[in-house]
Structures are given as C-alpha cells and as structure tokens.
Design a protein around this motif. Structure first.
Motif, PDB file in Angstrom:
ATOM      1  N   PRO A  53       0.816  -1.218   0.000  1.00  0.00           N
ATOM      2  CA  PRO A  53       0.000   0.000   0.000  1.00  0.00           C
ATOM      3  C   PRO A  53       0.849   1.267   0.000  1.00  0.00           C
ATOM      4  O   PRO A  53       1.876   1.328   0.670  1.00  0.00           O
ATOM      5  N   PHE A  54       0.399   2.259  -0.793  1.00  0.00           N
ATOM      6  CA  PHE A  54       1.049   3.566  -0.829  1.00  0.00           C
ATOM      7  C   PHE A  54      -0.033   4.634  -0.935  1.00  0.00           C
ATOM      8  O   PHE A  54      -1.027   4.434  -1.627  1.00  0.00           O
ATOM      9  N   LEU A  72      -4.240   1.110   4.362  1.00  0.00           N
ATOM     10  CA  LEU A  72      -3.504   2.049   5.214  1.00  0.00           C
ATOM     11  C   LEU A  72      -4.346   2.481   6.403  1.00  0.00           C
ATOM     12  O   LEU A  72      -3.846   2.587   7.525  1.00  0.00           O
ATOM     13  N   ALA A  76      -1.950  -0.847   7.709  1.00  0.00           N
ATOM     14  CA  ALA A  76      -0.942  -1.563   6.917  1.00  0.00           C
ATOM     15  C   ALA A  76       0.397  -0.838   6.962  1.00  0.00           C
ATOM     16  O   ALA A  76       0.453   0.374   7.075  1.00  0.00           O
ATOM     17  N   SER A  77       1.479  -1.619   6.879  1.00  0.00           N
ATOM     18  CA  SER A  77       2.832  -1.053   6.854  1.00  0.00           C
ATOM     19  C   SER A  77       3.732  -2.046   6.137  1.00  0.00           C
ATOM     20  O   SER A  77       3.341  -3.192   5.896  1.00  0.00           O
ATOM     21  N   THR A  78       4.925  -1.611   5.799  1.00  0.00           N
ATOM     22  CA  THR A  78       5.879  -2.511   5.141  1.00  0.00           C
ATOM     23  C   THR A  78       6.169  -3.710   6.048  1.00  0.00           C
ATOM     24  O   THR A  78       6.227  -4.851   5.588  1.00  0.00           O
ATOM     25  N   ASN A 104       8.818   4.934  -2.828  1.00  0.00           N
ATOM     26  CA  ASN A 104       9.087   5.699  -1.608  1.00  0.00           C
ATOM     27  C   ASN A 104       9.108   4.859  -0.321  1.00  0.00           C
ATOM     28  O   ASN A 104      10.025   5.004   0.476  1.00  0.00           O
ATOM     29  N   PRO A 105       8.124   3.970  -0.101  1.00  0.00           N
ATOM     30  CA  PRO A 105       8.194   3.163   1.126  1.00  0.00           C
ATOM     31  C   PRO A 105       9.445   2.264   1.170  1.00  0.00           C
ATOM     32  O   PRO A 105      10.008   2.049   2.247  1.00  0.00           O
ATOM     33  N   HIS A 108      12.416   4.620   1.895  1.00  0.00           N
ATOM     34  CA  HIS A 108      12.351   5.107   3.261  1.00  0.00           C
ATOM     35  C   HIS A 108      12.720   4.016   4.269  1.00  0.00           C
ATOM     36  O   HIS A 108      13.299   4.292   5.312  1.00  0.00           O
TER      37      HIS A 108
ATOM     38  N   PRO B 284      14.045  13.309   2.563  1.00  0.00           N
ATOM     39  CA  PRO B 284      14.111  12.931   1.148  1.00  0.00           C
ATOM     40  C   PRO B 284      13.285  11.680   0.849  1.00  0.00           C
ATOM     41  O   PRO B 284      13.227  10.755   1.672  1.00  0.00           O
ATOM     42  N   GLY B 285      12.644  11.692  -0.303  1.00  0.00           N
ATOM     43  CA  GLY B 285      11.839  10.556  -0.732  1.00  0.00           C
ATOM     44  C   GLY B 285      11.530  10.695  -2.210  1.00  0.00           C
ATOM     45  O   GLY B 285      12.085  11.582  -2.878  1.00  0.00           O
ATOM     46  N   VAL B 286      10.660   9.828  -2.722  1.00  0.00           N
ATOM     47  CA  VAL B 286      10.343   9.838  -4.150  1.00  0.00           C
ATOM     48  C   VAL B 286       8.830   9.946  -4.345  1.00  0.00           C
ATOM     49  O   VAL B 286       8.074   9.134  -3.807  1.00  0.00           O
ATOM     50  N   LEU B 287       8.410  10.957  -5.078  1.00  0.00           N
ATOM     51  CA  LEU B 287       6.991  11.153  -5.388  1.00  0.00           C
ATOM     52  C   LEU B 287       6.877  11.972  -6.670  1.00  0.00           C
ATOM     53  O   LEU B 287       7.694  12.849  -6.921  1.00  0.00           O
ATOM     54  N   GLN B 296       6.442  13.028   5.100  1.00  0.00           N
ATOM     55  CA  GLN B 296       6.091  11.612   5.107  1.00  0.00           C
ATOM     56  C   GLN B 296       6.180  11.040   6.509  1.00  0.00           C
ATOM     57  O   GLN B 296       6.854  11.589   7.363  1.00  0.00           O
ATOM     58  N   PRO B 298       6.825   7.636   9.258  1.00  0.00           N
ATOM     59  CA  PRO B 298       7.968   6.719   9.394  1.00  0.00           C
ATOM     60  C   PRO B 298       7.899   5.513   8.449  1.00  0.00           C
ATOM     61  O   PRO B 298       8.891   4.815   8.269  1.00  0.00           O
ATOM     62  N   ASP B 299       6.748   5.243   7.822  1.00  0.00           N
ATOM     63  CA  ASP B 299       6.640   4.118   6.898  1.00  0.00           C
ATOM     64  C   ASP B 299       6.760   4.573   5.435  1.00  0.00           C
ATOM     65  O   ASP B 299       6.508   3.799   4.524  1.00  0.00           O
ATOM     66  N   GLY B 300       7.125   5.846   5.225  1.00  0.00           N
ATOM     67  CA  GLY B 300       7.272   6.325   3.849  1.00  0.00           C
ATOM     68  C   GLY B 300       5.948   6.635   3.162  1.00  0.00           C
ATOM     69  O   GLY B 300       5.881   6.715   1.943  1.00  0.00           O
ATOM     70  N   GLN B 301       4.886   6.803   3.949  1.00  0.00           N
ATOM     71  CA  GLN B 301       3.604   7.232   3.379  1.00  0.00           C
ATOM     72  C   GLN B 301       3.572   8.766   3.405  1.00  0.00           C
ATOM     73  O   GLN B 301       4.069   9.382   4.345  1.00  0.00           O
TER      74      GLN B 301
END
Lengths: 272, 402
Positions: A53-54, A72, A76-78, A104-105, A108, B284-287, B296, B298-301
C-alpha cells in the motif's frame, strides 16, 4: 533454483500459462487479507503479486487506489506486509510471491534492509512501478545480492530500442502492461497482446506475463493462449470493495474472492 | 566546500546531486524522454525563442515592473524593499511564464490536448489561458477542497473552455490532483502534453520550468542595476514547489554575496501536524517523478500538507531546491498561516496591492528581517501573484462575511 524459475519451468512442462493474482496487502485489514493470501494457491493462483500500500499510487486506477487507502486506514505497513509473507511461507514454500508497489516506502525503509528482510520473509520478486530502468540500479544490486528478482515492465509505448534497454538487466519475467493507462482500465485485444508478446520474445528468453484490463475468465483464456502468464488484479480487488459496500461478513468476502479466483483460473487453464 | 557554480545542474539523467531524476511508470518513459529531446532542440531554435519572446512581451506584458515599495519600507523602518511585480502579468501570477513555454513545446510536438494540475487555480488558469490562445483541448485536475476555496478561478477556467475535473481521492488537494493528472497522462500519451505547474515532476520538467521562469531574475538584474546601480543584497520568494523562487534566484545563484531566502508555508507551525514546510518538516523521498524532500510518516507514506494558501498546500518541493538547501546556498524558512494573513493585510493597506496568500508568506519574512537591516540594504521580494482570488479565504479567516 528460484521459486519463480521453478514455477515457470513446471508450467512449461505442463504446457499451460501461469495464473498470477494481485491483491493489496492488508486490504481491507490484516486478517482478511492474510486469509485471502493463504487461500489463493488452492483457488488456482500459480504466482501471487502482493501490492504494497502507498498513499499516492499514481499508476493505479480507482479500484487499487481505494484498496491502498483501505489497507492504510487499517494500519498496513511494510513491516506488516513482510509478516504476512512470512505467515504464508510457513505453510507454502513453492508459490512465488512478488511484491508490487511504489519506491518511496522501499527507499524510506532503507533499500538494503528492505531487500534483506523481504528475502528472509520469503519474497521472490519486486515490481516497483515508478522505477524505470534509468533509476532502478540502486534497487537492483541489493535485490540481486538478496536473491530477489527485479521484474521490469514493457508497455505498448516500448519501441524495439526501448525493449533492449528493458530486457538487459531484467530477471524473473517481463511484465507486459497491455494498455497505456492505469490498472483496472481499458482492455487490449488478444491479437494486439499476442503481437506484443511475440515482439518482446524476440528480445528475451524470459517468460512474459500480461496484465492490465483483464477481468473475465474469457479474457484470461484468450491471453493464456498467447502469453506465459496472465495477471488479474483490479477485478479481484473490486470484490472486496463490493463486499464491504454490501456489509457482508469477512467469511463471505474471502469466499467470494476465492470463488472468483477459481473461475479465472479455469479460464487460464482452458486457454491452451 | 563551495562549488564553482550552482548553475551546472541537472546532469544528463536529470539529477541535482541525489535529487530529481525520472521516477515514472515505464509507459510514460518514452514520452518523458521525447519531451526532453524536443525541449533541447527548441531552446536552440531561433524561431521558437522568437515566438516565446514575442508572447512574453505582447501577451503576458513583460517585463514586469520592479517597484519600490516606499510605504512598506517606511513602515518597517529598515531595509529598502522592492517588489518584482509578477502579479501584473496576464492572468495575475508568474505561472503564465512556464505555461506559455510549455504550450509552445506541446504545439511543436504535435500534441492536441494539454492537462494540468492546480492548487490555487493560478496554474490551472494559466494553462487554460494558453490552451485557449493556441486552440488546444484542456483538462485541469483540481482537488475538490481547493475548488471550494478557489471558486473564482474555477469559473475562470471554465470560461476559458477548460474542463475542470474535481479530484476527491486522498486529501483532495494539490498532490492528489497531480496523481490524477499523471493517471490521465499515462492513459492519453498519444495526444496529450502535461503542463506541470512547478519545478517538480520527472526530468526535464524541473529544468524546463526553471528556464522559463528565470526571466523573472534576469529582468530583476537589469532593473535593479538601472534603479540602484548595483545588485540587491537579499532576494525573497515564497515556495510551494518552487517555480517563482527558482525563477527569481537562478540568475543570482553564483553571486555569493546575495542572500537568497525561500519561505515555506508552515500552516499552524512546523512542529504541528498542519504544515506544508517540506524542508523544515520533511525527509528525502520519491513522489511524482522526482526524488526530493517530502512530508512523510515513518513508513514512507505521504502526509497531507496544510496551508491557508492552496498554492503552497503540497507535501513536496522541487528537487533543485532540495539540492540548494543541502548545499546551503538558499536559506529555507517557514511562515505560518497567521503570519501570512497579517502580511496580506499590511501589504494591502500600505501599498494598495492585494497580494496572493502565497506571496504573503514571503512578505511575512520581509516583515521579520527588514526592520533589523540598515536602510541601504536592498531587498527584492517576488510578488508572485495577485490576491483577488483569496478574498473569500481571507474574509473567512478574519471572521467576516462577504
């Protein structure tokens, strides 16, 4: 041999196409999603794509976008996705699992740790839709070290020059996105898909899976006669939304999803 | 270590240091590569440049004036303040500068339809305007929340013949509008050009939009030399994605003595969960096609941004700004909703100019620093847009009914 290679070899020996099912991890919640995941091989799935999920799935249509937001919202999480894979692997050591999602997830989480933890959980491949060949090196190398395939996508907009770029460095299989568009949208004709698969196969020996816009057993059968694998996602995921709208029980949602999967699997089987 | 030049980026893959790049789906890659190829040809083509110059002058009304804000200067009692009057451009903001450039490129590539995302509606209006001017079909994606707070601009776009598509996914603001624009683009690659509204997105957009916006800084350079006989000491601009800021700053990046200050929208404050300050509160991240600083979890959302100004209500920032931040060349500072509102009123009352809420964030920073600076210190503030579109939001915030 990797689970993906073993799977494609076995199916080739049986002269049938692989049936690949897509669900979003944690949709509509962890328990139901895990129950569906565990039931998929029994319902005829040969390979499972598990969506990560993103919040901003810009390559997906409404069905999968909503699935991501549902997952989410339910926490949900990685980390949870890895736990689901681990739980699945405890009972099934052969069905390949490919994680599909956005960069991105992964970025990160830490790319190397992500690949390592994914491999430990039992993940076989990764499809990161916003990571074209120009940008995927920083994922590909750690993934290869962890023994995970990075699956690349080919599309109707890929000319022969572009196909060369895509197949060099690809592993596992090539995912052919059958229409220019988002998931769950328009459908391509079986003949167009057949031509595209033949063209891709002139560039690579890797198996070619076809997805986007396939939602009925008939369509699945037609594609199965022309490709190595048939992917269905949005049509399956939509059943969860429909179940929630009708406020049916969790058991009913799981049953509906797995019954539909079975129907699609029969379609794939009948294709050759 | 100081670099010889801050103007060498991006590299051939579109990276500013580790930022930027082309993080798009494979379906879009051939098109993104062809936009780059065609852009590189266009900017070497005298006929393209001549048409752009002509439109800048006669359609947009460039050059925009450099105005001495005398009463604001007196009121604050310190540095001498100039406004670069981008709000006087046709359509009322700097957005038209890059919309004109991109529509010329779309036409050159034989595209018949343009799409855009918009927050405050300024970029949407600019895109709808150039689409009307060149007879192209136009669809603008706008968050449903933003449509509500920017009604006048929604109607302007409709009058201009554009279809305005409400976006209800996610937070129903600018980032979600960009998701839907990308979804449309990937579905209509054959005939559609995406006119991106800021220095973000996949390469070549951050570079291309910067180049089209740099006319702001080039004019400022000439105008301040004419007025003061020297270059300014400080340049200030508000920043969401960063198109007006980079436009003003770029021609001055290699003048080490000039302070460059970009003002992020801090909403209720950078330490709250209602902020749009990507540098202050992001990682920093990607979007949306590029690697950059993003809000974002801590899970990159991605976290929903908040600002009183719809045009700054975006959880990211252009990749070149992320790089300039890490290089220390540009200082990124926050201004809150409340500070922007105060600046909005002060500017209106002292100068008779109603600034956009976006630009009001930059004015808020001027209010903080100008009183402490000597009278000979020259500040140029980019007055990037006019505030007529914001009067409903401001009335609401001030508790007045109109």
């Amino acid at each position: 041999m990797s689970r993906l290679n073993a799977c494609f070899n076995a199916l080739k020996a049986e002269n049938r196409a692989a049936f690949v099912t897509y669900i979003q991890a944690g949709d509509p919640n962890r328990d139901v999603s895990t129950a569906i995941l565990k039931g998929l091989p029994g319902a005829g799935a040969d390979i499972i794509e598990l969506g990560m999920p993103f919040t901003d799935p810009a390559a997906d249509g409404p069905a999968i976008d909503k699935a991501a937001q549902r997952a989410l919202a339910a926490g949900a999480s990685t980390k949870q996705t890895f736990e689901m894979v681990r739980e699945f692997r405890a009972a099934d050591d052969t069905t390949p699992i490919v994680l599909m999602g956005y960069f991105n997830p992964v970025y990160h989480y830490g790319i190397e740790t992500f690949c390592k933890n994914a491999a430990e959980a039992g993940v076989d491949g990764l499809i990161i839709v916003d990571l074209p060949p120009e940008e995927d090196e920083e994922l590909r190398l750690p993934a290869i070290n962890a023994g995970i395939d990075v699956i690349r996508l080919a599309t109707p907009t890929s000319d022969n020059h572009r196909l060369n770029t895509i197949v060099s460095g690809a592993s596992g299989f090539i995912y052919y996105v059958a229409v220019a568009g988002v998931t769950g949208g328009k459908s391509a004709t079986a003949d167009d898909i057949g031509d595209a698969v033949a063209r891709i196969k002139r560039h690579t020996n890797l198996p070619v899976a076809v997805g986007f816009g396939i939602r009925t057993p008939e369509q699945a059968a037609a594609i199965a006669s022309r490709a190595d694998a048939v992917v269905v996602g949005s049509a399956i995921v939509s059943l969860i939304e429909q179940g929630l709208e009708k406020q049916t029980s969790d058991a009913n949602i799981i049953e509906n999803v797995l019954n539909f999967t079975q129907t699609l699997a029969k379609g794939v089987l009948s294709g050759r | 270590m100081a670099l010889n030049s801050y103007k060498t980026g991006p590299d051939e893959k579109g990276h500013f240091g580790v930022f930027g790049g082309r993080y798009v789906s494979e379906t879009l890659m051939p098109l993104v590569l062809s936009v780059e190829e065609e852009y590189n040809k266009a900017i070497k083509d005298p006929s393209f440049l001549a048409e752009l110059d002509d439109l800048n002058k006669h359609y947009i009304g460039r050059p925009s004036p450099l105005y001495y804000a005398e009463r604001l200067t007196q009121h604050l009692g310190g540095a001498k303040i100039y406004f670069k009057r981008e709000e006087l451009n046709h359509t009322g903001a700097h957005k038209i500068n890059h919309a004109i450039g991109q529509v010329l490129l779309a036409k050159r590539m034989g595209k018949t339809r343009v799409i855009a995302e918009t927050g405050a509606g300024q970029h949407g209006v600019a895109t709808a305007t150039v689409a009307a001017r060149f007879g192209l079909k136009c669809t603008v994606f706008m968050g449903a929340v933003d449509m509500e707070r920017q009604k006048p601009n929604v109607f302007r776009m409709k009058l201009l013949g554009a279809e305005v598509k409400p976006v209800t996914s996610g937070s129903a603001t600018l980032k979600d509008a960009m998701n839907d624009a990308l979804r449309d683009w990937v579905t209509n690659v054959h005939d559609t050009f995406y006119i991106i509204g800021t220095v973000a997105g996949p390469h070549p957009y951050p570079m291309m939009v910067r180049d089209f916006q740099s006319i702001i800084g080039r004019e400022t350079r000439e105008q301040i030399m004419e007025r003061e006989g020297r270059l300014p000491d400080t340049l200030i601009a508000c920043i969401g994605g960063g198109s007006n800021a980079i436009g003003l700053f770029y021609p001055f990046l290699d003048e080490p003595d000039i302070n460059l200050i970009a003002v992020e929208a801090a909403g209720h404050g950078v330490d709250t969960d209602k902020s749009a300050a990507s540098i202050a509160s992001g990682k920093p991240g990607v979007l949306h096609g590029n690697r950059t600083y993003l809000l974002q979890d801590p899970d990159g959302q991605i976290i929903e941004a908040h600002s009183i100004s719809a045009g700054l209500d975006y959880p990211g920032i252009g990749p070149e700004h992320s790089w300039l931040h890490e290089q220390g060349r540009v200082k990124y500072v926050p201004a809150t909703d409340a500070e922007a509102l105060e600046a909005f009123q002060l500017c209106t009352q002292t100068e008779g100019i109603i600034p956009a809420l976006e630009s009001s964030h930059a004015i808020a920073e001027v209010m903080k620093i100008a009183p402490k600076l000597p009278k000979e210190h020259l500040i140029v503030l980019n007055l990037s847009g006019r505030g007529d579109k914001d009067i409903f939001t401001v009335a609401n915030a001030l508790g007045e009914e109109i």
